[in-house]
Design a protein around this motif. Structure first.
Motif, mmCIF file in Angstrom:
data_model
loop_
_atom_site.group_PDB
_atom_site.id
_atom_site.type_symbol
_atom_site.label_atom_id
_atom_site.label_comp_id
_atom_site.label_asym_id
_atom_site.label_seq_id
_atom_site.Cartn_x
_atom_site.Cartn_y
_atom_site.Cartn_z
ATOM 1 N N ILE A 1 -19.279 13.899 27.378
ATOM 2 C CA ILE A 1 -18.849 12.582 26.927
ATOM 3 C C ILE A 1 -18.411 12.538 25.471
ATOM 4 N N ASP A 2 -18.537 13.640 24.743
ATOM 5 C CA ASP A 2 -17.990 13.648 23.396
ATOM 6 C C ASP A 2 -16.480 13.479 23.486
ATOM 7 N N ARG A 3 -15.970 12.615 22.624
ATOM 8 C CA ARG A 3 -14.526 12.411 22.644
ATOM 9 C C ARG A 3 -13.930 12.998 21.382
ATOM 10 N N GLN A 4 -12.845 13.677 21.522
ATOM 11 C CA GLN A 4 -12.188 14.251 20.358
ATOM 12 C C GLN A 4 -10.785 13.690 20.250
ATOM 13 N N SER A 5 -10.339 13.560 19.046
ATOM 14 C CA SER A 5 -8.955 13.143 18.837
ATOM 15 C C SER A 5 -8.467 13.766 17.540
ATOM 16 N N ILE A 6 -7.162 13.860 17.433
ATOM 17 C CA ILE A 6 -6.555 14.482 16.251
ATOM 18 C C ILE A 6 -5.527 13.521 15.682
ATOM 19 N N ASN A 7 -5.607 13.348 14.385
ATOM 20 C CA ASN A 7 -4.612 12.531 13.704
ATOM 21 C C ASN A 7 -3.940 13.373 12.633
ATOM 22 N N SER A 8 -2.638 13.384 12.633
ATOM 23 C CA SER A 8 -1.922 14.102 11.575
ATOM 24 C C SER A 8 -0.899 13.142 10.969
ATOM 25 N N ALA A 9 -0.624 13.356 9.709
ATOM 26 C CA ALA A 9 0.298 12.449 9.022
ATOM 27 C C ALA A 9 1.026 13.180 7.905
ATOM 28 N N ILE A 10 2.252 12.769 7.681
ATOM 29 C CA ILE A 10 2.985 13.206 6.492
ATOM 30 C C ILE A 10 3.510 11.965 5.790
ATOM 31 N N TYR A 11 3.720 12.083 4.500
ATOM 32 C CA TYR A 11 4.216 10.914 3.772
ATOM 33 C C TYR A 11 5.080 11.348 2.602
ATOM 34 N N ILE B 1 0.853 -1.196 0.000
ATOM 35 C CA ILE B 1 0.000 0.000 0.000
ATOM 36 C C ILE B 1 0.888 1.245 0.000
ATOM 37 N N PRO B 2 0.742 2.108 -1.000
ATOM 38 C CA PRO B 2 1.618 3.279 -1.070
ATOM 39 C C PRO B 2 1.458 4.174 0.163
ATOM 40 N N ALA B 3 2.507 4.935 0.444
ATOM 41 C CA ALA B 3 2.549 5.728 1.677
ATOM 42 C C ALA B 3 1.486 6.824 1.721
ATOM 43 N N ARG B 4 0.919 7.144 0.571
ATOM 44 C CA ARG B 4 -0.113 8.204 0.589
ATOM 45 C C ARG B 4 -1.374 7.733 1.321
ATOM 46 N N TYR B 5 -1.525 6.436 1.460
ATOM 47 C CA TYR B 5 -2.690 5.901 2.173
ATOM 48 C C TYR B 5 -2.292 5.471 3.576
ATOM 49 N N GLY B 6 -3.192 5.614 4.501
ATOM 50 C CA GLY B 6 -2.914 5.165 5.854
ATOM 51 C C GLY B 6 -4.186 5.058 6.662
ATOM 52 N N GLY B 7 -4.060 4.411 7.803
ATOM 53 C CA GLY B 7 -5.193 4.385 8.721
ATOM 54 C C GLY B 7 -5.937 3.069 8.793
ATOM 55 N N ILE C 1 8.183 11.925 -7.325
ATOM 56 C CA ILE C 1 7.983 11.926 -5.870
ATOM 57 C C ILE C 1 6.535 12.305 -5.595
ATOM 58 N N LYS C 2 5.951 11.590 -4.676
ATOM 59 C CA LYS C 2 4.644 11.993 -4.149
ATOM 60 C C LYS C 2 4.857 12.312 -2.681
ATOM 61 N N PHE C 3 4.364 13.422 -2.248
ATOM 62 C CA PHE C 3 4.472 13.751 -0.830
ATOM 63 C C PHE C 3 3.265 14.579 -0.410
ATOM 64 N N GLY C 4 3.021 14.593 0.869
ATOM 65 C CA GLY C 4 1.853 15.336 1.315
ATOM 66 C C GLY C 4 1.675 15.272 2.812
ATOM 67 N N ALA C 5 0.619 15.882 3.262
ATOM 68 C CA ALA C 5 0.321 15.939 4.697
ATOM 69 C C ALA C 5 -1.187 15.963 4.887
ATOM 70 N N LYS C 6 -1.595 15.540 6.056
ATOM 71 C CA LYS C 6 -3.027 15.503 6.343
ATOM 72 C C LYS C 6 -3.244 15.701 7.838
ATOM 73 N N ILE C 7 -4.291 16.409 8.162
ATOM 74 C CA ILE C 7 -4.660 16.523 9.565
ATOM 75 C C ILE C 7 -6.172 16.309 9.686
ATOM 76 N N SER C 8 -6.564 15.489 10.657
ATOM 77 C CA SER C 8 -7.982 15.142 10.824
ATOM 78 C C SER C 8 -8.394 15.360 12.262
ATOM 79 N N LEU C 9 -9.566 15.894 12.406
ATOM 80 C CA LEU C 9 -10.163 16.033 13.737
ATOM 81 C C LEU C 9 -11.365 15.099 13.805
ATOM 82 N N PHE C 10 -11.369 14.228 14.797
ATOM 83 C CA PHE C 10 -12.480 13.284 14.961
ATOM 84 C C PHE C 10 -13.268 13.631 16.211
#
Lengths: 769, 296
Positions: free
Chosen positions: A437-447, A211-217, A406-415
């Protein structure tokens, strides 16, 4: 030191300078619709150097100046060549016309005609929709998620559901993207139909490994589905009707060659006859179920270097009942669905630097409401579960040389999660949801991906770095990815190494895609799941129109989760879901084989998978390995189609599909033994229950009978005038009426088998204009 | 009200129209399992009793025969890993030794029987935790009273269970539902919604008391106000158990509840056993019994 060298290699590739080279860039599109073609090849015939278009149909190739012949080709289309004298950076756009002669079928693997040439045809499977549209189906409903279950390494969860398991993984380990947006609940009607409306799909790719690095999770696979962009040339549409639903799609240019839109809507109508019968009978009790979904997409070319897209999806299932009589009024409704919307901006900074910026929002919600009024008592009960995902991402494609990009990029998600929020109100009590009780989390990634295509060798070496924050806990993960392919004259060999992590988990008792299946994110207590996978494969080039692929894989999984023994998740209103799961390990390995014929009157695929998948949890089975519930040792599938000679603009084809798989595993008590009666309970009224224990030697001890069915389809497409056509599709599902077990249950002292899908004939009608 | 809240009802509601839609079929099936009988040992050490063990053979699930006792086995008891003695065989599958196990001591049992693999299992008898019971007469005229039980939980992981029965002459009724009790340290593994009960739920068979989040505290159980019965004698048993018996009890109750479920939507349960290559349990417990009536 080694790590530094590796990082240097991954993130700062050596840049080579060259003289007298210029860049040709542009887009490859469909001549009739203006839709961009993903994975089309652009090849310099004189230098034998080439490249493939990216997800937006863009290419860029840097080659020596001078006389050049550039050719673009794509499966199912006529190739187009351009001669030029290359002196400066140049823009050349190709518009390819559909080929009348080529009848391309399914999974394409020709090295120069696919994106990700470093991956084998079994690691990445590119799905072409014409094949999907001619396969036999159940109840006339074509379904992408069911068709991919015929491919090697992909096992169906339960019969005729959209849940699938890839290379021994769980159903929640598949990242399913619709226009780049993760979709959390991909099914309608309790998993029997997917949310994907085939008429609106343009392209779909499935990665099982490498799976190429542009995908994750997700740990096991990525299914990347792209919707049509809208016809830039002319308006048109599709209307289809099946015994379950009707759907309509319409696309049109807003301004020719500049902007276009497509909308499609589908609704089931199984509730309509129920309503009619209830009204005719004058029943006080009314109930029903329906689902509907809507896709919309528009795009604008602002200028040569800028294009924007806006996509929207909304889908909902609803079940309801209402009783209104002398005794009182009783209302109940339950609905669930997804909403996704994405804004994307394609920007060409220079002729060898392409960028895409996205902002998306994805939401899954399920709500249950009931109201009961009688004798002055007014009781209400609501429960609601919500998942929201708001993300920003940027992806860059840089093409410095003809054989290196080259493919490169970044992503930030708020859940944000609000699982199982209950509200009860009656004359005695009132329980309101807690605010906190709402839960929040943050995921960030670079590839970054470094892609080399030298002709003999194709490889993609990259890495993804992700950071996941929940409350005060941070999880960091570096996930190296590597794919290498060696191309000999008559065959190619490939090897991949993939590391993935997954901080989203699906809590499910059924594995059916029920709305109550709950998506949750890792907490301080339950961290992300992780996986490592290696694969080795060999593929033949086409020989007498046949191709062959063989691949082996081994996958290690860590911190996989499972509900604790005895947990019935739908019965808990506790939002601390992490108290109800255990974490452990998994391992899966196997061998996949596929041969296919993609040209001629007869086309088809034959595939076979031999595989193992096991799990181990400290709290289950005394910490011993046991088979995974979808550990199906053998999986054999066959798809074939025969195209009759075309007469009077009438095309006919007959198709068959056959699958034979080892059964799924179940835990069924098979042993009884004497039980210890706790002191004081001897001689009591319920002592008999304590005197005997019923258990099993290991989880998933019972293998269901071999699963198999044969389906036949017959399609007639009649063209009318220039643009219109009608298609009748006849299907018979389960021709020989095999009673495949769907589940088992106890009824008194007897065990009963429940089979869902006997012999089912169906017909569907499609009108295109 | 009950129909509104209980989730399985709407599952059925959604599921069954779909089932009929697809012309589904139900068949009786006979599941064939090959079963190799294994030894099953049941032995719970209790300092209040002499040591007794029961040895029998496991059976296939559909076997209608009574459990076959195993006689002639050699069963040895070790205290702190030192041989103490062999249990005598009374030739009915029951074995015993006239010895009261000690609080806080580790015991090992070793079972040898021809034709079966030899196995060993260990347990550590819990120390005697201080448990106190107090009664408050809330209305002497109406003979109403309220009982409170305090468990002085020592530091470390401890597992307690509560169950009860009532006796009317020779008739013994065992409680299988606990609808009027709730404390935050009760394990909810066997808690099921029951909207007509006091707290909206009830516990099945027994109550497991979990000190995970209350380690070292006084765990106070407040029984509801009751009227003295002239018919029944109400007996409450508080039991501290070792880790093996705790898991065995919990999974046994889960398995019982799962068998009673109408909808097969729960995760399956394998009954815990610390007997290698066999079934049953070798565990230990310390008991504290309360006759739930005020003395006049």
């Amino acid at each position: 030191m080694k790590i530094k060298i590796l990082l240097l290699f991954l993130y700062f590739p050596i840049l080579l300078f060259s003289q007298s080279k210029k860049t040709i860039s542009g887009f490859v599109t469909d001549a009739h619709t203006g839709e961009s073609l993903i994975g089309a090849s652009v090849f310099d015939l004189s230098l034998t150097k080439g490249i493939t278009t990216n997800e937006y149909g863009f290419y860029s190739i840097t080659i020596e100046t001078g006389n050049r012949i550039l050719q673009s080709s794509y499966v199912g289309y006529n190739s187009e060549s351009r001669k030029l004298i290359l002196q400066n950076d140049t823009v050349i756009n190709f518009s390819l016309g559909s080929s009348l002669l080529l009848k391309e079928v399914d999974i394409v693997r020709h090295r120069s005609e696919v994106s990700n040439p470093e991956l084998s045809g079994l690691t990445k499977q590119q799905l072409n929709l014409p094949f999907l549209n001619s396969m036999p189906v159940i109840l006339g409903e074509r379904d992408l998620l069911k068709t991919i279950q015929y491919l090697p390494g992909i096992k169906s969860g339960k019969e005729n559901t959209t849940n699938f398991n890839v290379r021994g993984g769980d159903g929640d380990q598949n990242l399913i993207l619709l226009d780049g947006v993760p979709v959390y609940n991909v099914s309608h009607l309790m998993g029997f139909f997917s949310i994907f409306n085939n008429d609106a799909i343009k392209h779909a790719s499935l990665y099982k490994g490498g799976i190429p690095a542009r995908y994750g999770g997700r740990l096991s696979s990525v299914l990347d589905v792209a919707m049509k962009e809208g016809n830039l040339k002319r308006d048109g549409g599709v209307f289809s009707i099946s015994p379950i639903s009707a759907r309509i799609s319409f696309e049109s240019p807003i301004k020719i060659d500049t902007s276009a839109f497509i909308v499609s809507y589908r609704r089931s109508f199984i509730d309509l006859p129920m309503r009619l019968i209830q009204a005719m009978n004058g029943e006080d009790f009314k109930y029903g179920y329906f689902f509907h979904d809507f896709n919309g997409k528009a795009n604008w070319k602002l200028n040569e270097n800028n294009r924007i897209y806006l996509s929207f999806y909304f889908g909902k299932d609803k079940s309801y009942s209402r009783r209104d009589d002398k005794l009182g009024e009783n209302k109940w409704e339950y609905y669930w669905g997804n909403l996704t919307s994405v804004f994307r901006w394609n920007k060409i900074f220079t002729n060898n630097l392409f960028a895409n910026f996205s902002a998306y929002y994805s939401q899954f919600n399920h709500t249950q409401k009931s109201e009961y009024k009688t004798n002055g008592i007014d009781s209400r009960y609501n429960t609601n579960s919500n998942l929201k995902d708001l993300s920003l991402s940027s992806d860059f494609d840089y093409f410095p040389f003809s054989n290196y990009s080259i493919k490169f990029g970044a992503k930030i998600s708020l859940f944000e999660f609000s699982p199982n929020i209950s509200q009860v109100r009656n004359s005695n009590i009132e329980i309101l949801p807690e605010v906190s009780i709402d839960r929040q989390s943050i995921n960030s990634a670079i590839y970054i991906e470094n892609i080399f295509q030298t002709g003999k060798f194709d490889f993609n070496i990259g890495s993804r770095f992700s950071c996941y924050n929940v409350n005060k806990k941070t999880y960091l993960s570096l996930q190296p990815r590597a794919s290498l392919k060696y191309n000999a004259e008559k065959f190619s060999t490939s090897a991949t190494y993939t590391e993935m992590d997954q901080f989203m988990h699906l809590l499910s008792n059924s594995g059916m895609g029920m709305p109550t299946d709950l998506w949750v994110a890792s907490t301080e207590k339950i961290g992300p799941q992780k996986a490592r996978q290696i694969s080795l494969g060999i593929s033949s080039m086409k020989y007498k129109k046949l191709s062959f692929d063989l691949e082996g894989y081994y996958k290690w999984m860590f911190d996989v989760i499972q509900l604790k023994e005895g947990t019935m998740f739908t019965n808990t209103n506790n939002y601390t879901w992490d108290d109800y799961v255990v974490t452990g390990r998994g391992r899966a390995y196997g061998l996949e084989f596929m041969t296919q014929k993609t040209e001629g009157k007869y086309t088809g695929i034959f595939s076979y998978t031999l595989s193992w998948s096991e799990r181990k949890f400290a709290e289950i089975n005394a910490s011993r390995w046991f088979p995974f519930k979808y550990d199906r040792r053998h999986d054999f599938s066959f798809l074939a189609e025969y195209h009759f000679p075309e007469k009077y603009l009438r095309k006919k084809s007959i198709s068959i599909a056959f699958t034979l798989q080892s059964g799924n595993n179940l835990s069924i008590p098979d042993t009884k033994h004497k039980g210890f009666v706790p002191e004081g309970l001897e001689g009591g009224s319920s002592v008999e229950k304590w005197k005997e224990r019923q258990t099993f030697n290991e989880p998933n001890n019972f293998k269901m009978p071999t699963f198999h069915h044969l389906d036949i389809g017959y399609n007639i497409e009649q063209k009318r005038y220039k643009r219109n056509s009608i298609t009748w599709s006849f299907s018979i599902y389960n021709v020989y009426n095999r009673m495949n077990p769907w589940y088992y249950y106890d009824e008194g002292e007897k065990v009963k088998q429940f089979s869902m899908f006997p012999f089912i004939p169906s017909v569907s009608f499609t009108y295109r204009w | 009200m009950k129909e509104i809240i209980k989730l399985p009802a709407w599952f059925l509601f959604v599921l069954f129209p779909l089932i009929s839609l697809f012309l589904s079929c139900r068949n009786d099936v006979e599941l064939s399992f090959t079963h190799e009988p294994k030894l099953c040992l049941n032995c719970i050490l209790n300092p209040d009793s002499i040591i007794k063990a029961d040895l029998s053979l496991s059976q296939a699930i559909g076997d209608a025969e009574n459990f076959i006792p195993v006689v002639g086995a050699k069963i040895e008891l070790y205290e702190n890993n030192i041989f103490y003695g062999a249990l005598s065989d009374n030739e009915t599958g029951n074995y015993s030794i006239k010895y009261h196990p000690q609080y806080g001591v580790e015991y090992k049992i070793r079972v040898e029987k021809d034709g079966h693999p030899t196995f060993e299992a260990t347990t550590k008898v819990p120390n005697k935790t201080r448990i106190e019971s107090t009664i408050e007469i809330t209305d002497p005229k109406e003979e109403l009273f309220k009982r409170t039980v305090d468990i002085f939980d020592p530091k470390g992981k401890n597992q307690y269970w509560l169950y009860s029965y009532s006796i009317n002459g020779t008739q013994k009724n065992i409680s299988t539902l606990y609808a009027n009790l709730y404390e935050p340290f009760f394990d909810d593994f066997n808690k099921k919604q029951e909207t007509e009960s006091k707290y909206g739920f009830q516990y099945h068979y027994m109550i497991r008391i979990n000190d995970d989040k209350f380690d070292g505290n006084i765990l106070q159980i407040n029984n509801p106000v009751q009227r003295k019965s002239t018919i029944y004698t109400d007996v409450h048993i508080y039991m501290e158990v070792d880790i093996h018996y705790d898991k065995h009890l919990k999974t046994s109750i889960q398995a019982l509840m799962l068998k009673e479920e109408e909808i097969p939507m729960s995760e399956p349960v394998q009954i815990y056993s610390n007997i290698n290559n066999g079934y049953g349990i070798f565990g230990s417990c310390v008991m504290f019994t309360i006759i739930n009536y005020p003395t006049k």
